[in-house]
Scaffold this motif. Sequence first.
Motif, short mmCIF file in Angstrom:
data_model
loop_
_atom_site.label_atom_id
_atom_site.label_comp_id
_atom_site.label_asym_id
_atom_site.label_seq_id
_atom_site.Cartn_x
_atom_site.Cartn_y
_atom_site.Cartn_z
N SER A 184 -5.18 17.31 52.73
CA SER A 184 -5.37 16.04 52.83
C SER A 184 -4.29 15.36 53.78
CB SER A 184 -5.53 15.21 51.66
OG SER A 184 -6.70 15.54 50.78
N ASP A 237 -2.78 5.96 55.95
CA ASP A 237 -1.82 6.28 54.78
C ASP A 237 -1.87 5.09 53.64
OD1 ASP A 237 -0.46 4.20 56.07
OD2 ASP A 237 1.45 5.31 56.35
N GLN A 238 -3.01 4.37 53.81
CA GLN A 238 -3.02 3.35 52.55
C GLN A 238 -4.15 3.84 51.64
OE1 GLN A 238 -0.95 0.60 52.40
NE2 GLN A 238 -0.18 2.15 54.04
N LYS A 239 -4.60 5.13 51.81
CA LYS A 239 -5.61 5.66 51.20
C LYS A 239 -4.95 6.43 49.85
CE LYS A 239 -9.42 8.82 51.04
NZ LYS A 239 -10.45 8.04 50.06
N LEU A 240 -5.31 6.18 48.48
CA LEU A 240 -4.58 6.47 47.35
C LEU A 240 -5.03 7.82 46.95
CD1 LEU A 240 -4.33 3.11 45.51
CD2 LEU A 240 -2.74 4.06 47.06
N ASP A 241 -6.05 8.08 46.96
CA ASP A 241 -6.66 9.26 46.10
C ASP A 241 -6.83 10.45 47.29
OD1 ASP A 241 -8.56 7.87 47.41
OD2 ASP A 241 -10.20 9.23 46.51
N ALA A 242 -6.32 11.72 46.86
CA ALA A 242 -6.56 12.98 47.82
C ALA A 242 -6.98 14.12 46.98
CB ALA A 242 -5.16 13.30 48.37
N PRO A 243 -7.93 14.91 47.34
CA PRO A 243 -8.75 14.72 48.31
C PRO A 243 -9.79 13.49 48.41
CG PRO A 243 -9.11 16.89 47.63
CD PRO A 243 -8.44 16.02 46.59
N SER A 244 -10.31 13.13 49.51
CA SER A 244 -11.30 12.12 49.81
C SER A 244 -12.56 12.41 49.14
CB SER A 244 -11.51 11.92 51.16
OG SER A 244 -12.33 12.97 51.77
N GLY A 245 -13.22 11.40 48.73
CA GLY A 245 -14.55 11.87 48.12
C GLY A 245 -15.29 12.70 49.04
#
Lengths: 267, 267, 267, 267
Positions: free
Chosen positions: C208, C158-166
């Motif tokens: 996501s 949950d530290q990932k900022l963008d959704a969906p992932s690359g």
Amino acid sequence: MKKIRVFVAGASGKMGQEVIRSILKEDDLLLVGASDTRHQGMDVGFVAGTQRVGVDITGPLDIDTLRSAKADVLVDFTNPQSVLKNSKTAILAGVVPVIGTTGLDEAEISEIRVLVEKENVGAFLAPNFSIGAILMMRFAKESAKYFPHVDIIELHHDQKLDAPSGTALKTAEGILEVREPMVQGHPNEYEKIPGARGADLGGIHIHSVRLPGLIAHQEVLFGGLGQSLSIRHDAFSRETYMPGIILSIRKSYELTELIVGLDNFLD
Amino acid sequence: MKKIRVFVAGASGKMGQEVIRSILKEDDLLLVGASDTRHQGMDVGFVAGTQRVGVDITGPLDIDTLRSAKADVLVDFTNPQSVLKNSKTAILAGVVPVIGTTGLDEAEISEIRVLVEKENVGAFLAPNFSIGAILMMRFAKESAKYFPHVDIIELHHDQKLDAPSGTALKTAEGILEVREPMVQGHPNEYEKIPGARGADLGGIHIHSVRLPGLIAHQEVLFGGLGQSLSIRHDAFSRETYMPGIILSIRKSYELTELIVGLDNFLD
Amino acid sequence: MKKIRVFVAGASGKMGQEVIRSILKEDDLLLVGASDTRHQGMDVGFVAGTQRVGVDITGPLDIDTLRSAKADVLVDFTNPQSVLKNSKTAILAGVVPVIGTTGLDEAEISEIRVLVEKENVGAFLAPNFSIGAILMMRFAKESAKYFPHVDIIELHHDQKLDAPSGTALKTAEGILEVREPMVQGHPNEYEKIPGARGADLGGIHIHSVRLPGLIAHQEVLFGGLGQSLSIRHDAFSRETYMPGIILSIRKSYELTELIVGLDNFLD
Amino acid sequence: MKKIRVFVAGASGKMGQEVIRSILKEDDLLLVGASDTRHQGMDVGFVAGTQRVGVDITGPLDIDTLRSAKADVLVDFTNPQSVLKNSKTAILAGVVPVIGTTGLDEAEISEIRVLVEKENVGAFLAPNFSIGAILMMRFAKESAKYFPHVDIIELHHDQKLDAPSGTALKTAEGILEVREPMVQGHPNEYEKIPGARGADLGGIHIHSVRLPGLIAHQEVLFGGLGQSLSIRHDAFSRETYMPGIILSIRKSYELTELIVGLDNFLD
């Protein structure tokens, strides 16, 4: 042993047929009647794809039919237009309705409750007869005490119209009863395409997958420090509901109140 | 607020370092000492890969060290050769040991119990500090009441020597406590290659997957009419044990008896 | 056997350190230099948490450093600000850059291509060095020929900022190249809560999940008549990228053109 | 458009009925005959639970019946006792058999091959008509080039007698064709209960789960440095085989040789 005498309304439908076949397998249950708008006059065993059972399908339910069948329980899998009337007919006939038909609103449920109290005859209503799904919801609620971070992924065949599913919503509501209000995900997270993070119910993200071939599946996924905990239920066929329906018949037939929810019959 | 004063034995090991880092993050815990055969005299913060904390690593544990540190709790992640002696030293010093080191046999646990009663100082011992794994076992046991048919699939990195894992065996034992004796699978089933159906513990089949890259995972899979219910725990790192260890410290420090198993501290 | 001589830029970063450790394990690779803004003058083995290797970390890359190290390949895991300059420096020094740093835009990639052609020195660039993820995308594309209905579920910490992932976007784009334009789900489906059906990219729904404890996971789920087919990749640590990086070094060092994408090096 | 004329042997069986229903949905296929030992003289549409189609079920297959029906293809889902005779009858009648019945041994397949060559009429035989399962096996084989470590987990209903399943064995055999001989797991690993590590086929461990409610599922799980890659197929009903059977009919009807395996018809 005295057998529980069961009448099935909506016997020609897909759920009705499955219920008929299940009742016929249980030694302590006796099928004493079946009604439907379709197949009237046919033996219900034939309609359900099994052998003759000596019970013909009758037309619209009335008090006399239920009384002369000496039914203890009425299992109702009809339709939203008939279920209220059928349930009241049963109660007035001294027969406990086990209601599987969905679509009753709050006012209608109240109406049943009032009649139950007046007549001193029980009734049972469940939005979901799947024991596995009930356990999933229970475990999800219990897990949330220790793992407040949770996403729900529900997967259904692509003929389902509504998203999220009713079970997903109920699961989330159960979790929200026990966990503190919180926001999940990074405060600065953003969606490059809208909807990526799913539906948000009180901070819980719900993701609805719809694909041909699938049936009815749900995973409740909890994340914590260095770990995840997942509770998943897969329903592969209508049979999934049968153990819950049979259990409900056994637990309901001596009721004198209205009980809502299968979880009341699980320890 | 009075802080709980914690001493860590085995501070230089991988688990010990993780425990040190976790304790330092909690406001209600105070790290008052650390011992190990390695890194003696070094600041334990440096050893654990964080900053200076003003506590040096000391050598073999003795009563005076624990007393002068005014420790409330001794967390022990040493080795099977040291754990009994350390635990007894702690109890004699009036310090509650929280024992994470595995390898104590029944006789040794009894020895601790006797000393606990004599000294009126508590002790806590857990074979597994993962709250997620404890919940998985609890839910498995509860599910088995309704779904007696179950297989266990446990998956670990390929450096693990024993199969099935201790957690899988404990899970099966828990299920066997609640379900009636039964045989699973078709009575005429046969293995074309021996071992296909896995290990059999009281009729429950356990399957042990070993692959590089994996860490520690387990799925308990229940099958019933038209459905399956799955409970899965994935441990991705040693951090998985930290919330259980912190909880144990908080729950143990005022104990006056021997408690075995983290489930005693979960509601 | 002549060894491939490797220089690592960004050696003190988390990826850089992992790359250093991986190179040291391979018999056919020789670490000949390392640069970073941090830890200059320290032995790179110490910085990477392993033993002394006799290579000190140097400051900003220049042509002379690369030439005097007689490097064949420059592995770059620096940052978006440095990667273009480093890559050009390498090419001018006759060293093939293997570029793991993300953030190069189309114009910058063109600039590298032009220089590659002019200098007749190769270059390699990959947005993803995980062989497992590359295979997942390849299989997804192949499956879509037979199973056009697909949802993608990607799960990250949950530290990932963008959704969906690359990776999810790339997977969907790959599928869209091979399948006919279509709408998925029932034409009358509706969201009771917005976002339930996920992000829609060309008719493919992407979901996501963000939870603490998770690392980087993706499932591509195809549904067809009476069945589903799932391809799932789980990355548990940075090690997941190492086999792809080592493979890229081996395949790149004699390149004389710009190659983009690890899939070019898989059969 | 000329339609492909299809005759179905074993039309009253569960697979036969499903095949009938599927053929009736395809515009380019024409059902021209159906045989079975059961329901002779009944309209095959009624037997298959759909509407009248004007084709009655006939008794044992012979050349005249096939010729007078002007069949292009014979789909055979009968039983191990009839399949060889039926296939030869078809070839002699100039009709391409599409053989779904299992149980032909090597000698019988050779017999068919000889007849195919002599009569210059094709034949098609597949142990598995599930396109999803075929793709799973293909991807597994491809993955093993990069991820040699693999365990197979196959899960079926508990009425299945043999373990491992035929698909699991075929999957493992395919992998063994591409990977170097190797031993998996730690050399010192040991089973505390025999069978824990599953069946061993050439170093690949296969685990067979059997539970009520399940249908036919298989996961091929690869482990590598810091990651895992999983390919999973779930068959929920007999419908899973229909797209493969329809494809086989279309691809077979102009064959003049014996082809074995559905993978030959996938790109």
